[in-house]
Design a protein around this motif. Sequence first.
Motif, PDB file in Angstrom:
ATOM      1  N   PHE A 102       0.419  -1.404   0.618  1.00 47.24           N
ATOM      2  CA  PHE A 102      -0.061   0.105   0.114  1.00 47.24           C
ATOM      3  C   PHE A 102       0.930   1.162  -0.074  1.00 47.24           C
ATOM      4  N   GLN A 103       0.873   1.958  -0.833  1.00 44.36           N
ATOM      5  CA  GLN A 103       2.318   2.496  -1.159  1.00 44.36           C
ATOM      6  C   GLN A 103       1.264   4.455  -1.657  1.00 44.36           C
ATOM      7  N   CYS A 104       0.412   3.896  -2.105  1.00 43.66           N
ATOM      8  CA  CYS A 104      -0.207   5.345  -2.034  1.00 43.66           C
ATOM      9  C   CYS A 104      -1.456   6.054  -1.576  1.00 43.66           C
ATOM     10  N   ILE A 105      -1.218   7.303  -1.058  1.00 46.94           N
ATOM     11  CA  ILE A 105      -1.914   7.552  -0.158  1.00 46.94           C
ATOM     12  C   ILE A 105      -3.180   8.220  -1.180  1.00 46.94           C
ATOM     13  N   VAL A 106      -4.676   8.352  -1.013  1.00 48.90           N
ATOM     14  CA  VAL A 106      -5.178   9.514  -1.474  1.00 48.90           C
ATOM     15  C   VAL A 106      -6.141  10.677  -0.704  1.00 48.90           C
ATOM     16  N   ILE A 107      -6.573  11.260  -1.129  1.00 48.96           N
ATOM     17  CA  ILE A 107      -6.180  12.588  -1.001  1.00 48.96           C
ATOM     18  C   ILE A 107      -8.183  13.124  -0.644  1.00 48.96           C
ATOM     19  N   GLY A 108      -9.340  13.146  -0.568  1.00 49.70           N
ATOM     20  CA  GLY A 108     -10.255  13.804  -1.056  1.00 49.70           C
ATOM     21  C   GLY A 108     -11.119  14.812   0.148  1.00 49.70           C
ATOM     22  N   VAL A 137      -9.302  10.671   3.603  1.00 53.04           N
ATOM     23  CA  VAL A 137      -7.967   9.726   3.900  1.00 53.04           C
ATOM     24  C   VAL A 137      -8.524   8.234   3.621  1.00 53.04           C
ATOM     25  N   TRP A 138      -7.686   7.688   2.438  1.00 53.90           N
ATOM     26  CA  TRP A 138      -7.569   6.415   2.178  1.00 53.90           C
ATOM     27  C   TRP A 138      -6.889   6.066   1.699  1.00 53.90           C
ATOM     28  N   LEU A 139      -5.998   4.515   1.868  1.00 59.59           N
ATOM     29  CA  LEU A 139      -4.677   3.609   1.234  1.00 59.59           C
ATOM     30  C   LEU A 139      -5.438   3.451  -0.597  1.00 59.59           C
TER      31      LEU A 139
END
Length: 130
Positions: A57-63, A72-74
């Motif tokens: 899990f190398q990417c963080i998604v920010i809404g 915040v999600w992975l």
Amino acid sequence: MSPFNKAKSPPQVIKFCWDSIIDKKVYETTLIFSSDTKNKMLSTEPSNYSHGDTYFFQCIVIGLAPEGKVRVWLKNNGRPNLEQKNTQIITVSGSELDMCKGVTKSNFSYGYDDDIIDFIKNKKYPYGAW
């Protein structure tokens, strides 16, 4: 995939500035990640795409949504993204701005495209399943 903000190890804190066109406000958000997020990013899971391979899990998604709402999600491997509910999220605006005071220089005069106006008409935000 984001071409920027790459790091060698999971972040502990991220602080950033952002503009909400709908609110006509500048926001400053600080994300303080829990040990759960760090541990998840350092462990592997079986790949959905290649049997025997593993996935990080190398990417963080920010809404970002109006009223300074942030989630915040992975990014997950072909499955729904994993919301990071234990992330401490601190968002400020106006006189509480510190790092972001005067940074974006937005005057919010550029308005909306017709498709955005149609999309937000008669809806309460934040939009979607927040």
